[in-house]
Scaffold this motif. Structure first.
Motif, PDB file in Angstrom:
ATOM      1  N   GLN A   1       0.830  -1.197   0.000  1.00  0.00           N
ATOM      2  CA  GLN A   1       0.000   0.000   0.000  1.00  0.00           C
ATOM      3  C   GLN A   1       0.875   1.261   0.000  1.00  0.00           C
ATOM      4  O   GLN A   1       0.616   2.220  -0.711  1.00  0.00           O
ATOM      5  CB  GLN A   1      -0.895  -0.018   1.247  1.00  0.00           C
TER       6      GLN A   1
ATOM      7  N   ASP B   1       1.009   4.196  -2.686  1.00  0.00           N
ATOM      8  CA  ASP B   1       0.732   5.556  -2.241  1.00  0.00           C
ATOM      9  C   ASP B   1       1.856   6.522  -2.590  1.00  0.00           C
ATOM     10  O   ASP B   1       1.609   7.661  -2.948  1.00  0.00           O
ATOM     11  CB  ASP B   1       0.504   5.577  -0.714  1.00  0.00           C
ATOM     12  N   SER B   2       3.093   6.033  -2.509  1.00  0.00           N
ATOM     13  CA  SER B   2       4.203   6.957  -2.721  1.00  0.00           C
ATOM     14  C   SER B   2       4.595   7.059  -4.186  1.00  0.00           C
ATOM     15  O   SER B   2       5.300   7.963  -4.577  1.00  0.00           O
ATOM     16  CB  SER B   2       5.409   6.531  -1.881  1.00  0.00           C
TER      17      SER B   2
ATOM     18  N   GLU C   1      -2.197  11.404  -6.861  1.00  0.00           N
ATOM     19  CA  GLU C   1      -3.555  11.347  -6.309  1.00  0.00           C
ATOM     20  C   GLU C   1      -4.596  11.240  -7.420  1.00  0.00           C
ATOM     21  O   GLU C   1      -5.217  12.199  -7.808  1.00  0.00           O
ATOM     22  CB  GLU C   1      -3.817  12.609  -5.478  1.00  0.00           C
TER      23      GLU C   1
ATOM     24  N   LYS D   1      -5.018   5.378  -8.082  1.00  0.00           N
ATOM     25  CA  LYS D   1      -4.332   5.119  -6.827  1.00  0.00           C
ATOM     26  C   LYS D   1      -5.335   4.681  -5.764  1.00  0.00           C
ATOM     27  O   LYS D   1      -5.119   3.726  -5.022  1.00  0.00           O
ATOM     28  CB  LYS D   1      -3.605   6.390  -6.375  1.00  0.00           C
ATOM     29  N   SER D   2      -6.461   5.389  -5.732  1.00  0.00           N
ATOM     30  CA  SER D   2      -7.483   5.052  -4.744  1.00  0.00           C
ATOM     31  C   SER D   2      -8.026   3.645  -4.985  1.00  0.00           C
ATOM     32  O   SER D   2      -8.233   2.875  -4.051  1.00  0.00           O
ATOM     33  CB  SER D   2      -8.609   6.089  -4.819  1.00  0.00           C
TER      34      SER D   2
ATOM     35  N   SER E   1      -5.161   1.157  -3.949  1.00  0.00           N
ATOM     36  CA  SER E   1      -4.819   1.204  -2.530  1.00  0.00           C
ATOM     37  C   SER E   1      -6.033   0.941  -1.630  1.00  0.00           C
ATOM     38  O   SER E   1      -6.022   0.044  -0.789  1.00  0.00           O
ATOM     39  CB  SER E   1      -4.197   2.567  -2.221  1.00  0.00           C
ATOM     40  N   ASP E   2      -7.100   1.745  -1.818  1.00  0.00           N
ATOM     41  CA  ASP E   2      -8.277   1.613  -0.947  1.00  0.00           C
ATOM     42  C   ASP E   2      -9.166   0.450  -1.358  1.00  0.00           C
ATOM     43  O   ASP E   2      -9.800  -0.180  -0.520  1.00  0.00           O
ATOM     44  CB  ASP E   2      -9.116   2.901  -0.993  1.00  0.00           C
TER      45      ASP E   2
ATOM     46  N   SER F   1      -7.004  10.915   5.207  1.00  0.00           N
ATOM     47  CA  SER F   1      -5.543  10.869   5.269  1.00  0.00           C
ATOM     48  C   SER F   1      -5.048   9.728   6.175  1.00  0.00           C
ATOM     49  O   SER F   1      -4.149   8.991   5.812  1.00  0.00           O
ATOM     50  CB  SER F   1      -4.993  12.209   5.775  1.00  0.00           C
TER      51      SER F   1
ATOM     52  N   ASP G   1      -4.739   6.480   7.292  1.00  0.00           N
ATOM     53  CA  ASP G   1      -5.072   5.126   6.868  1.00  0.00           C
ATOM     54  C   ASP G   1      -4.645   4.121   7.926  1.00  0.00           C
ATOM     55  O   ASP G   1      -3.798   3.273   7.692  1.00  0.00           O
ATOM     56  CB  ASP G   1      -4.394   4.806   5.529  1.00  0.00           C
TER      57      ASP G   1
END
Lengths: 615, 76
Positions: free
Chosen positions: A264, A268-269, A273, A277-278, A281-282, A540, A542
Motif C-alpha cells: 500500500q 501511495d508513494s 492522487e 491510486k485510490s 490502494s483503498d 488521510s 489510513d
C-alpha cells in the motif's frame, strides 16, 4: 462384452464405504480427490484415466461406498446406477474392481457374492493387507480364489509397492477383457441370508485369525469412547483447536500484514492522487488484503480437522454425541455432513446424500448453514481481535473462548432447529444410526499436505474470484458520484441509507448496512467491504481496520455483529446448492428466511442486552 | 433376548432377526450381521447408554439400541 468402442476400457471401483477406493483412484489416476478415514467421504462418482504398459488409456470410475445392491440412499444409488449403466450419459463399466478392507473380510465377503450378479468381469482386491496382518488375520489367497471363482489380489493402496501386484495383474486382465477372453462369473441367485452363510463357509476355510490379542484400535477406543473421559477428550480437543487458531497464527498474520502495508505504501508513494491510486490502494489492497490475512488461521484450523479426519477419530466423535443427536431426532448419519459444514456448507449439504430417509436429509440440509464454516473466521477473528481483550481466563485465552462460544452457539441452535423441524415440517420420522468404526490410522503424509494445500488454495481462490471483484465494485459505489460529504453522498451510501433504518434496532450503522449487501455473495466479503469503505472514509489517516473499527463501533454493536454472523445465510452458493440438492426453490427460500429471522432476532437481543448492561 | 439387552463385554451369538422391518434387516445383513456370528458389546455412549459399539468378526460397528432390538441373540 464384444462392443468396446475404440479400445477404451472402463473399470469401476466398487466396495464398502471407507475401504480405500478413493486412495487407489488417486494413486492410479494421479487425482487428488478427498480421502479421509470415515465412511461416506465420496458421495459422487468421479472419472479419471490411467495407463498400463499393455494399454494406453483406461478409464476408472470412483464410486461412493455401498454394502449391498439395494441403494438405500442417494449416494448408494449413484454407485449402483453407474455399474448398471443407468447414469445419464455414461455407459456401464467393462469390469469391476471390488475393493475390500482385508481386516473386514469375514463381515463383508457376502458383498462380493452379491456383486457377482452384476454380470460383469470382476476381481476382488483385498486392501490394507498390512493392517490385516498386524491384526493377526491370515488369508489364503489361492484358496479364496478357487472358492470364489474370481481373481483375488492383495494390495496396500496407499503404497507404491503395495500396488505393484495389482498393476501387474490389471495389465493382463484388461487385455483379456479387450480380447473378450474372460469368463463372467456365474450369477448368484440366492437370498442375502443364503449368501451370508455361503460367505461364512468360504471364510472359515480360507481365513484364520492367528492371535486374538486386543487390537490397538480397541485399546484407543477404551480411552476415547469412555463415557466420562471420552467426552472430556472431545471437548478438550475442540477447545484446544480454537485456542491454537489464536495462539499460533499471530506471527504469520503480522508477516502478511507487513507485506500488504508495504504494498500500500509503495502504491501511495509512487502514484499521484488519482482515481487509480485510490482503486488500487483503498479498493484492491485494502479489500483483498484484509481477507488474505486470515490464511494462517484457516490453515491451522484445517491442520486439525484433516488430522482428525485421517486418523479415524471423527466417527468416534459421532458416537459420543449421537445420543444428543438422537434426542432432537437427527439421524446418526447427519454427523458427517454437519462436520463437513465446518469447512464449508456446500460439501456438507452434498454429503447429506448418504442419509437414507429423505426428511432426515432435508433437516440436515436446513441446519448445515448454522455450522461455523471457514468463511466466518475472517469476520469472527477481525471483530474478536478488535473488541475482545487479549487476556487469559485460567490458561485459556478469552478470545479463543468467545470464538468457541460462537461455534457452540451455532451447534446449539442447529440442534434446536432440527428438533423443531422434525416435530413440525418433517412429522417425526424415526432415524437410525448404523456405522462402522474404522481402525485408527496414521495420516498418509502426502495426502495430508495435499489436503491442506487444497484448502489454502480454495481460500486464496475465493479472495481472487469473489473478493477482488467485490472490492472493485464496492470501491466504485463508495467513491462516486461524490465523496465530498463522506460515504452518505455515494451510491453505496444511498443504498445503505435505505436499509440502515431496519438494522438500527440491532445496533448496525451505515457502514455495516452497506457491507452486508455485497456480503450476500460470501461472508468474508464483508470484511473486505468494511476495509474498503473505511479506507475511503478516512481521507488521510489510513490506520489498520482494527483500530478504525475500535474507534467507530461500540462494543454492543460488535457483539451484535458477531451474533448476526452465527445465523445469517450470507452465502449465495449455499442457497444454490440447496436448490440443486432438493430440486426446488422451496427449501433454500425457507432456509433464507428462517436464518435471517434468527439472525435479526438474536443480534437484536444481544445488542439490547449489551447496551442495557452498559457495555 | 435382543442385542440391545446385552451388558458391557458380554459375548453373544446372533440367532435371528426381527422380521418386522425388512429394510432394516437387509441393512443389518449388508453391513455384516448374520446368524451364527459372535458379537461383543464394547462401549456404550455417554448419555443413556446409547448408542452402543460392538465387535463383529473383526469389525467395529456402532448402532443405536432401537436398531439393536432387531437382532435376536443368545448369550454364550
Amino acid at each position: 462384452m464384444s462392443v468396446i468402442e475404440d479400445r477404451n476400457i472402463r473399470l469401476a471401483l466398487l466396495g464398502a464405504p471407507n475401504c480405500g477406493k478413493t486412495s487407489l483412484f488417486n494413486a492410479l489416476t494421479g487425482g487428488r480427490a478427498k480421502v479421509a478415514n470415515y465412511p461416506g467421504v465420496t458421495v459422487e462418482y468421479r472419472k479419471g484415466n490411467f495407463s498400463l504398459s499393455s494399454l494406453e488409456s483406461i478409464e476408472l470410475l470412483d464410486l461412493p461406498g455401498v454394502y449391498g445392491d439395494c441403494g438405500h440412499s442417494m449416494d448408494e444409488r449413484v454407485a449402483i446406477d453407474a455399474i448398471k449403466g443407468n447414469l445419464v450419459g455414461e455407459r456401464a463399466p467393462d469390469g469391476l474392481i471390488f475393493m475390500m478392507d482385508a481386516s473386514h473380510i469375514t463381515t463383508h465377503l457376502h458383498n462380493i457374492l452379491q456383486a457377482k450378479s452384476y454380470g460383469l468381469p470382476i476381481i476382488l482386491v483385498l486392501n490394507m493387507m498390512d493392517m490385516a496382518a498386524r491384526d493377526g488375520i491370515d488369508i489364503d489367497i489361492a484358496e479364496l480364489e478357487s472358492l470364489l471363482d474370481i481373481p483375488v489380489i492383495r494390495c496396500v493402496a496407499v503404497r507404491n509397492t503395495g500396488r505393484a501386484h495389482l498393476i501387474e495383474f490389471l495389465n493382463e486382465w484388461t487385455s483379456d477383457i479387450l480380447n473378450d477372453s474372460i469368463s463372467i462369473p456365474a450369477i448368484e441367485k440366492n437370498s442375502l441370508k443364503d449368501l451370508q452363510s455361503k460367505a461364512r463357509l468360504i471364510t472359515s476355510s480360507a481365513v484364520s485369525q492367528i492371535n486374538k490379542t486386543v487390537s490397538l484400535t480397541q485399546k484407543i477406543d477404551n480411552i476415547v469412547l469412555h463415557p466420562f473421559f471420552g467426552v472430556i477428550i472431545l471437548a478438550g480437543l475442540l477447545i484446544f483447536m480454537f485456542q491454537a487458531v489464536y495462539w499460533w497464527a499471530a506471527p504469520f498474520m503480522d508477516g502478511i500484514d507487513f507485506i500488504f502495508s508495504r504494498l500500500q505504501l509503495l502504491v501511495d508513494s509512487n502514484l499521484s492522487e488519482t482515481w487509480l491510486k485510490s482503486l488500487i490502494s483503498d479498493g484492491i489492497i485494502a479489500g483483498v488484503g484484509s481477507v488474505i490475512i486470515f490464511l494462517p488461521q484457516i490453515i491451522i484450523l484445517f491442520a486439525f480437522i484433516l488430522l482428525l479426519e485421517a486418523s479415524g477419530y471423527m466417527t468416534r466423535a459421532a458416537f459420543l454425541v449421537d445420543s444428543l443427536m438422537a434426542k432432537v431426532g437427527l439421524n446418526g448419519r447427519a454427523f458427517i455432513p454437519l462436520l463437513s459444514s465446518f469447512a464449508c456448507a456446500i460439501p456438507g449439504i452434498m454429503a447429506a446424500r448418504s442419509i437414507e430417509q429423505e426428511k432426515d436429509r432435508l433437516t440436515t440440509i436446513l441446519i448445515a448453514p448454522l455450522m461455523t464454516c471457514s468463511a466466518r473466521w475472517p469476520v469472527y477473528i477481525m471483530i474478536i481481535g478488535a473488541f475482545i481483550p487479549d487476556i487469559n481466563i485460567g490458561f485459556l485465552g478469552l478470545q479463543g473462548l468467545i470464538a468457541f462460544g460462537l461455534v457452540l452457539g451455532g451447534i446449539i441452535f442447529a440442534m434446536i432447529m432440527a428438533f423443531i423441524f422434525k416435530k413440525t415440517l418433517m412429522n417425526n420420522t424415526k432415524s437410525i444410526l448404523l456405522i462402522e468404526l474404522p481402525s485408527y490410522k496414521l495420516p498418509v503424509i502426502k495426502d495430508y499436505f495435499i489436503g491442506l494445500w487444497d484448502r489454502a488454495l480454495i481460500f486464496i481462490n475465493r479472495a481472487g474470484r469473489i473478493i477482488l471483484p467485490a472490492s472493485i465494485i464496492i470501491w466504485f459505489l463508495a467513491s462516486y458520484p461524490t465523496k465530498s460529504n463522506g460515504i452518505v453522498g455515494t451510491f453505496a451510501g444511498k443504498i445503505g441509507t435505505l436499509i440502515e433504518p431496519i438494522l438500527r434496532p440491532i445496533g448496525f450503522n451505515l457502514e455495516i448496512a452497506i457491507s452486508l449487501i455485497p456480503g450476500m455473495a460470501a461472508r468474508e466479503v464483508v470484511v473486505g467491504a468494511l476495509a474498503t469503505i473505511y479506507s475511503l472514509d478516512s481521507e488521510s489517516i489510513d490506520g489498520p481496520l482494527k483500530e478504525t473499527l475500535q474507534n467507530s463501533w461500540s462494543l454492543p454493536t460488535a457483539l451484535s455483529f458477531l451474533v448476526w454472523f452465527v445465523f445469517a445465510p450470507q452465502c449465495l452458493s449455499t442457497l444454490a446448492i440447496m436448490r440443486k440438492e432438493t430440486n426446488s426453490w422451496r427449501w433454500p427460500l425457507f432456509a433464507f428466511f428462517y436464518l435471517f429471522a434468527l439472525a435479526y432476532l438474536m443480534a437484536g437481543i444481544t445488542y439490547q442486552v449489551a447496551a442495557n448492561l452498559g457495555l | 433376548m435382543t442385542l440391545s439387552e446385552l451388558s458391557l463385554n458380554q459375548k453373544a451369538r446372533i440367532i435371528d432377526f426381527d422380521s418386522h422391518d425388512l429394510v432394516l434387516e437387509t441393512r443389518l445383513r449388508e453391513i455384516g450381521f448374520a446368524e451364527g456370528d459372535q458379537v461383543t458389546v464394547l462401549h456404550f455412549g455417554p448419555f443413556g447408554k446409547n448408542p452402543m459399539s460392538l465387535k463383529l468378526n473383526g469389525a467395529l460397528i456402532a448402532l443405536r439400541r432401537r436398531e439393536a432390538q432387531a437382532i435376536v441373540v443368545e448369550i454364550i
